[in-house]
Design a protein around this motif. Sequence first.
Motif, PDB file in Angstrom:
ATOM      1  N   GLN A   1      -1.653  -3.184  -8.107  1.00  0.00           N
ATOM      2  CA  GLN A   1      -2.848  -2.984  -7.301  1.00  0.00           C
ATOM      3  C   GLN A   1      -3.993  -2.392  -8.104  1.00  0.00           C
TER       4      GLN A   1
ATOM      5  N   THR B   1       1.383   1.730  -3.588  1.00  0.00           N
ATOM      6  CA  THR B   1       0.159   2.194  -4.225  1.00  0.00           C
ATOM      7  C   THR B   1      -0.055   3.681  -3.980  1.00  0.00           C
TER       8      THR B   1
ATOM      9  N   HIS C   1       0.812  -1.197   0.000  1.00  0.00           N
ATOM     10  CA  HIS C   1       0.000   0.000   0.000  1.00  0.00           C
ATOM     11  C   HIS C   1       0.856   1.261   0.000  1.00  0.00           C
TER      12      HIS C   1
END
Length: 512
Positions: A164, A148, A145
């Motif tokens: 992602q 991302t 993340h």
Amino acid sequence: MGNSFGCSVSGERLVSAARDGDLAEAKMLLDCNPCLAKYSTFGGLNSPLHFAAAKGHNEIVALLLENGADVNSRNYCGQTSLMQACRYGHWEVVQTLLLFRCNVTRADYLSGRTALHFAAVNGHVRIIRLVVADFVPSAPYEAIHAQTNGGGAVGLNVKNKYDQSALSKFVNKAADGGITALHLAALNGYFDCTQLLIDLNANVSSLTFHYGTSMDLIGAGSTPLHYAACGGNLKCCQILLARGASRMTLNCNGWLPLDVARMWGRHRLEPLLAPNSNSTMPTFPLSNYLSLPLMSVLNIARECGLQSSATSSDEIDLCAVCLEKECSVAAEGCRHELCVRCALYLCSTSNLPSKRLGPPGSIPCPLCRHGIISFVKLPGSTAKENKLHMSLGLCTPCMLHPRNLDFPSHAHTPGIRKNRVASVPSDLLCPVTCSPFPSVAIPLCTCNEGPCPSFEPWEVETQDESPHHSQVTTVDQVKFEGPRQERTSCSRMFWGRRSCSREHQCNSEINA
């Protein structure tokens, strides 16, 4: 293929064996004629693989796939065997289909439903984690993340196919009427599925469309919070609000989630959904059903297979869990060795919290409780690629597989000659349907207390009404708030009580 008069009787016998779970009969028929694995019924075009997957006969599913059954074959509704297994909650069958590289992003012809929609509408959270296994790389959750969100300093090298953005597009894939898997999980009160989908980048602000063939009593422009208010599950509403859902979103009918809750008699949700609510919101950690090492062990199982047999030699290390198979994988970190079957079972079923064991999404090692992020194949493991029988269902590129202009077109691919496929790269296969099924407006459901009326398809304007009895599904999760409150007659208004001659024909064959 396989529907000639010469093999129709044997094909029907194989269908009966697949439906009833008669493994001996299925082996005998396939030994005599392996082409029977590609047989399909004359009415609904269901293959024996559809019947075995819907009934949960995992050994017959593996037998059919090993004898040449098309793992991505569709019936008359465009549903694959994976969709049938997801609908009825047979996670072991889903695991077997994934080992044979089934296409998880395909949608059916009727409503654009993917296997994720079928799993979410019935609350099968284990199946959701399996279906998204090829989209979640075996890496620390925070690192994924961070990349991302633009954190380039992490230095995590994730391939484009595991990006992602592909996961977000798949999880947020809208079916007929713009309904996503998160809408369905929130509507039916499956809070564990709701939490897992949000952790997998599901959009809590996604809106439904103003067109579609499904009955929609909430209205277009509704968010998952509107659907959770209709379903009446308190924890689903709390999870959505804690993850950024808005109480002030108006749908096309001018309704807030609070208005939807009042209309459906969910009065206990009013203090929570009120625009000026001061309710204390609990904190929800990441879902315990996140499984980071699932992709790595799934790829190893595809390469090595699951049928590795152990011998009596003292030099071979047996798996410490099953004491039967030879160790073929090792956990990164603690380096404990397991057989690939036990590692795959562990990653598919474990839902223990991993706060103290490792990063979120890690699986505790059964031997030392260390958090496992990924598995690696042992040097001595032999590769045994599963057979992959692909159909010629090639189409134009879609959102997940953009066309490379430098790559030759399908028509000039040397591997395709007449009706034979020598080798077709997986990048050439379109994972979703590129031409959606045409949507036709269906009158809104006007039922109050009685059962929802059934609507016949658009080809026939006047038909006798007949109630469509929804199928009862069993869920192994224990629901929040004690006993589940009684559903209203329209709580499964999306596809649960929808009448369609195509789908009735396919399902009646399977459930006969």
